[in-house]
Motif scaffolding. Structure first.
Motif, PDB file in Angstrom:
ATOM      1  N   LEU A   1       0.829  -1.202   0.000  1.00 47.16           N
ATOM      2  CA  LEU A   1       0.000   0.000   0.000  1.00 47.16           C
ATOM      3  C   LEU A   1       0.866   1.255   0.000  1.00 47.16           C
ATOM      4  O   LEU A   1       0.521   2.267  -0.636  1.00 47.16           O
ATOM      5  N   ALA A   2       2.009   1.201   0.695  1.00 45.01           N
ATOM      6  CA  ALA A   2       2.928   2.340   0.706  1.00 45.01           C
ATOM      7  C   ALA A   2       3.506   2.589  -0.688  1.00 45.01           C
ATOM      8  O   ALA A   2       3.710   3.742  -1.093  1.00 45.01           O
ATOM      9  N   LEU A   3       3.761   1.518  -1.431  1.00 46.72           N
ATOM     10  CA  LEU A   3       4.276   1.677  -2.796  1.00 46.72           C
ATOM     11  C   LEU A   3       3.230   2.314  -3.705  1.00 46.72           C
ATOM     12  O   LEU A   3       3.561   3.131  -4.576  1.00 46.72           O
ATOM     13  N   ILE A   4       1.953   1.945  -3.516  1.00 45.90           N
ATOM     14  CA  ILE A   4       0.894   2.588  -4.295  1.00 45.90           C
ATOM     15  C   ILE A   4       0.844   4.077  -3.970  1.00 45.90           C
ATOM     16  O   ILE A   4       0.760   4.931  -4.872  1.00 45.90           O
ATOM     17  N   ALA A   5       0.912   4.405  -2.679  1.00 48.76           N
ATOM     18  CA  ALA A   5       0.915   5.814  -2.270  1.00 48.76           C
ATOM     19  C   ALA A   5       2.131   6.540  -2.849  1.00 48.76           C
ATOM     20  O   ALA A   5       2.027   7.702  -3.282  1.00 48.76           O
ATOM     21  N   HIS A   6       3.271   5.856  -2.878  1.00 51.51           N
ATOM     22  CA  HIS A   6       4.482   6.457  -3.446  1.00 51.51           C
ATOM     23  C   HIS A   6       4.280   6.777  -4.919  1.00 51.51           C
ATOM     24  O   HIS A   6       4.643   7.874  -5.384  1.00 51.51           O
ATOM     25  N   ALA A   7       3.700   5.838  -5.680  1.00 53.66           N
ATOM     26  CA  ALA A   7       3.494   6.053  -7.111  1.00 53.66           C
ATOM     27  C   ALA A   7       2.616   7.276  -7.349  1.00 53.66           C
ATOM     28  O   ALA A   7       2.964   8.157  -8.159  1.00 53.66           O
ATOM     29  N   TRP A   8       1.499   7.354  -6.654  1.00 57.94           N
ATOM     30  CA  TRP A   8       0.612   8.504  -6.834  1.00 57.94           C
ATOM     31  C   TRP A   8       1.260   9.796  -6.333  1.00 57.94           C
ATOM     32  O   TRP A   8       1.071  10.866  -6.936  1.00 57.94           O
ATOM     33  N   GLY A   9       2.020   9.709  -5.253  1.00 59.97           N
ATOM     34  CA  GLY A   9       2.699  10.892  -4.735  1.00 59.97           C
ATOM     35  C   GLY A   9       3.710  11.443  -5.724  1.00 59.97           C
ATOM     36  O   GLY A   9       3.808  12.666  -5.922  1.00 59.97           O
ATOM     37  N   VAL A  10       4.470  10.552  -6.374  1.00 62.63           N
ATOM     38  CA  VAL A  10       5.450  10.994  -7.373  1.00 62.63           C
ATOM     39  C   VAL A  10       4.740  11.634  -8.568  1.00 62.63           C
ATOM     40  O   VAL A  10       5.188  12.655  -9.104  1.00 62.63           O
ATOM     41  N   ILE A  11       3.624  11.029  -8.988  1.00 62.25           N
ATOM     42  CA  ILE A  11       2.861  11.586 -10.115  1.00 62.25           C
ATOM     43  C   ILE A  11       2.383  12.999  -9.786  1.00 62.25           C
ATOM     44  O   ILE A  11       2.527  13.929 -10.597  1.00 62.25           O
ATOM     45  N   LEU A  12       1.839  13.187  -8.597  1.00 65.19           N
ATOM     46  CA  LEU A  12       1.348  14.516  -8.203  1.00 65.19           C
ATOM     47  C   LEU A  12       2.491  15.516  -8.071  1.00 65.19           C
ATOM     48  O   LEU A  12       2.358  16.683  -8.469  1.00 65.19           O
ATOM     49  N   ALA A  13       3.620  15.059  -7.536  1.00 68.03           N
ATOM     50  CA  ALA A  13       4.767  15.954  -7.393  1.00 68.03           C
ATOM     51  C   ALA A  13       5.297  16.384  -8.754  1.00 68.03           C
ATOM     52  O   ALA A  13       5.647  17.565  -8.959  1.00 68.03           O
ATOM     53  N   ALA A  14       5.366  15.448  -9.698  1.00 73.03           N
ATOM     54  CA  ALA A  14       5.844  15.787 -11.048  1.00 73.03           C
ATOM     55  C   ALA A  14       4.877  16.745 -11.737  1.00 73.03           C
ATOM     56  O   ALA A  14       5.296  17.666 -12.453  1.00 73.03           O
ATOM     57  N   ALA A  15       3.574  16.525 -11.522  1.00 71.42           N
ATOM     58  CA  ALA A  15       2.579  17.432 -12.107  1.00 71.42           C
ATOM     59  C   ALA A  15       2.722  18.837 -11.527  1.00 71.42           C
ATOM     60  O   ALA A  15       2.676  19.830 -12.257  1.00 71.42           O
ATOM     61  N   ALA A  16       2.912  18.920 -10.216  1.00 72.48           N
ATOM     62  CA  ALA A  16       3.095  20.225  -9.575  1.00 72.48           C
ATOM     63  C   ALA A  16       4.345  20.912 -10.097  1.00 72.48           C
ATOM     64  O   ALA A  16       4.370  22.146 -10.263  1.00 72.48           O
ATOM     65  N   MET A  17       5.392  20.134 -10.358  1.00 69.51           N
ATOM     66  CA  MET A  17       6.637  20.688 -10.884  1.00 69.51           C
ATOM     67  C   MET A  17       6.395  21.403 -12.210  1.00 69.51           C
ATOM     68  O   MET A  17       6.942  22.490 -12.462  1.00 69.51           O
ATOM     69  N   VAL A  18       5.548  20.799 -13.054  1.00 72.94           N
ATOM     70  CA  VAL A  18       5.267  21.408 -14.361  1.00 72.94           C
ATOM     71  C   VAL A  18       4.457  22.692 -14.201  1.00 72.94           C
ATOM     72  O   VAL A  18       4.690  23.679 -14.906  1.00 72.94           O
ATOM     73  N   VAL A  19       3.502  22.670 -13.278  1.00 70.58           N
ATOM     74  CA  VAL A  19       2.688  23.868 -13.062  1.00 70.58           C
ATOM     75  C   VAL A  19       3.571  25.030 -12.611  1.00 70.58           C
ATOM     76  O   VAL A  19       3.393  26.178 -13.043  1.00 70.58           O
ATOM     77  N   ILE A  20       4.566  24.744 -11.785  1.00 67.67           N
ATOM     78  CA  ILE A  20       5.457  25.790 -11.274  1.00 67.67           C
ATOM     79  C   ILE A  20       6.535  26.149 -12.290  1.00 67.67           C
ATOM     80  O   ILE A  20       6.832  27.327 -12.520  1.00 67.67           O
ATOM     81  N   TRP A  21       7.112  25.119 -12.917  1.00 67.01           N
ATOM     82  CA  TRP A  21       8.187  25.316 -13.904  1.00 67.01           C
ATOM     83  C   TRP A  21       7.817  24.592 -15.201  1.00 67.01           C
ATOM     84  O   TRP A  21       8.178  23.427 -15.412  1.00 67.01           O
ATOM     85  N   PRO A  22       7.098  25.226 -16.103  1.00 69.94           N
ATOM     86  CA  PRO A  22       6.597  24.571 -17.320  1.00 69.94           C
ATOM     87  C   PRO A  22       7.684  23.929 -18.179  1.00 69.94           C
ATOM     88  O   PRO A  22       7.424  22.938 -18.877  1.00 69.94           O
ATOM     89  N   LEU A  23       8.908  24.451 -18.111  1.00 69.89           N
ATOM     90  CA  LEU A  23       9.975  23.894 -18.951  1.00 69.89           C
ATOM     91  C   LEU A  23      10.389  22.486 -18.511  1.00 69.89           C
ATOM     92  O   LEU A  23      11.119  21.802 -19.231  1.00 69.89           O
ATOM     93  N   THR A  24       9.929  22.065 -17.345  1.00 69.55           N
ATOM     94  CA  THR A  24      10.269  20.713 -16.880  1.00 69.55           C
ATOM     95  C   THR A  24       9.321  19.650 -17.445  1.00 69.55           C
ATOM     96  O   THR A  24       9.409  18.484 -17.061  1.00 69.55           O
ATOM     97  N   LEU A  25       8.430  20.040 -18.360  1.00 71.68           N
ATOM     98  CA  LEU A  25       7.442  19.093 -18.888  1.00 71.68           C
ATOM     99  C   LEU A  25       8.066  17.816 -19.466  1.00 71.68           C
ATOM    100  O   LEU A  25       7.587  16.714 -19.177  1.00 71.68           O
ATOM    101  N   PRO A  26       9.123  17.888 -20.291  1.00 68.87           N
ATOM    102  CA  PRO A  26       9.693  16.634 -20.822  1.00 68.87           C
ATOM    103  C   PRO A  26      10.133  15.674 -19.719  1.00 68.87           C
ATOM    104  O   PRO A  26       9.893  14.458 -19.813  1.00 68.87           O
ATOM    105  N   LEU A  27      10.771  16.208 -18.666  1.00 72.00           N
ATOM    106  CA  LEU A  27      11.178  15.350 -17.551  1.00 72.00           C
ATOM    107  C   LEU A  27       9.953  14.792 -16.829  1.00 72.00           C
ATOM    108  O   LEU A  27       9.920  13.612 -16.461  1.00 72.00           O
ATOM    109  N   ALA A  28       8.932  15.627 -16.649  1.00 69.85           N
ATOM    110  CA  ALA A  28       7.721  15.180 -15.955  1.00 69.85           C
ATOM    111  C   ALA A  28       7.027  14.062 -16.722  1.00 69.85           C
ATOM    112  O   ALA A  28       6.488  13.126 -16.119  1.00 69.85           O
TER     113      ALA A  28
END
Length: 316
Positions: A30-57
């Motif tokens: 269950l922690a791994l599932i939470a980790h996967a979703w947490g990373v997805i949300l963090a990467a999405a937030a990264m793009v909202v703040i820094w749009p140039l990071t989209l390819p990495l996201a």
């Protein structure tokens, strides 16, 4: 129909070693599932703040989308949670879904791995191929052509079956479930993000990674696991391949220890987080030379694209 060879773990491990390896946690999956979703949300937030990071996201999110599929696969083996009801609920509702239709299909793959009855044989049988052919496949993956062809082809099959009054195959039934969930997820995400001017988030930060990067690394995972492995192989240590992965590969290509595929086929009910330890124990017992192991994903790609290449790597 000859089933794939099996190994009794008690012939390889002490009772204490096997008890430790086969232990299933109530919280790690269950922690791994939470980790996967947490990373997805963090990467999405990264793009909202820094749009140039989209390819990495796109690479990060696509990698965790595959990670959710890997964790659903663990649930198919009953390895995500000790309680089977919790295991199945989490695998069906918190990952990619389709668990109940995927399980019988996947267990058939384990039963007949690399044999005529193996439903996944079509994924490994064409290899090795030429470097040009592999490049074309990767380009189609990264440009979304593979995703579109798969979805359009399944939709056409669904319509044809309905017009003919025929029952839908399990894979088509599973695709219907996935489409419904995708539309529900899209509607909820758009409803939540549109008031903040982020109506585009689902399309760019979920659908785009799924249609591009995830397609490519899913192909790479399939190649690494069984491509160029001998048909009708009777040695359990050589029916599947383990591919070593560094930190970047684990982050973007091979999430949640999916690269330890040889160990997974030998002991298919081990939780994914115990596969590295199983690998180390097998090496410590001197069994490494018997196993099908490659040093990295680039090495596997060279092997898979060795057709017509002089001096190419020897087949596995």
């Amino acid at each position: 129909m000859a089933v794939a060879p099996r190994i009794d773990p008690k012939t390889l491990f002490s009772a204490q070693e096997w008890a430790s390896l086969s232990n299933r946690s109530n919280w790690k999956g269950l922690a791994l599932i939470a980790h996967a979703w947490g990373v997805i949300l963090a990467a999405a937030a990264m793009v909202v703040i820094w749009p140039l990071t989209l390819p990495l996201a796109i690479m990060i999110i696509g990698g965790r989308q595959l990670g959710l599929a890997v964790l659903m696969h663990d649930a198919a083996h009953g390895a995500l949670h000790r309680n089977l009801k919790v295991n199945d609920w989490a695998g069906e509702n918190l990952t990619t879904g389709g668990l109940h239709r995927y399980r019988p299909y996947h267990l058939t793959h384990h039963k007949f791995v690399q044999q005529t009855e193996d439903p996944d044989l079509v994924l490994s049988a064409p290899f090795p191929i030429t470097p040009t052919s592999l490049r074309r496949k990767i380009i189609r993956d990264l440009t979304g052509q593979t995703w579109f062809k798969q979805r359009f082809g399944l939709a056409r099959s669904q319509l044809a079956a309905r017009k003919a009054g025929e029952p839908l195959l399990p894979i088509l039934q599973a695709e219907i479930v996935r489409k419904r969930r995708m539309l529900i997820g899209a509607a909820i995400t758009i409803a939540l993000t549109a008031p903040f001017g982020l109506w585009w988030a689902w399309f760019v930060l979920w659908l785009l990674p799924q249609a591009t990067w995830m397609q490519m690394i899913t192909r790479l995972r399939n190649i690494a696991e069984h491509a160029c492995v001998a048909r009708d192989e009777r040695d359990p240590f050589r029916c599947a391949r383990t591919t070593y992965a560094g930190p970047v590969e684990r982050a973007l290509i091979a999430p949640y220890w999916v690269n330890y595929h040889c160990e997974h086929h030998i002991f298919m009910h081990l939780p994914c987080y115990n596969l590295p330890r199983a690998h180390r124990l097998l090496l410590a017992k001197g069994l490494g030379p018997q196993m099908e192991i490659r040093g990295g994903y680039l090495e596997v790609l060279r092997l898979a694209a060795s057709k017509g290449v002089s001096g190419g790597l020897a087949p596995a």
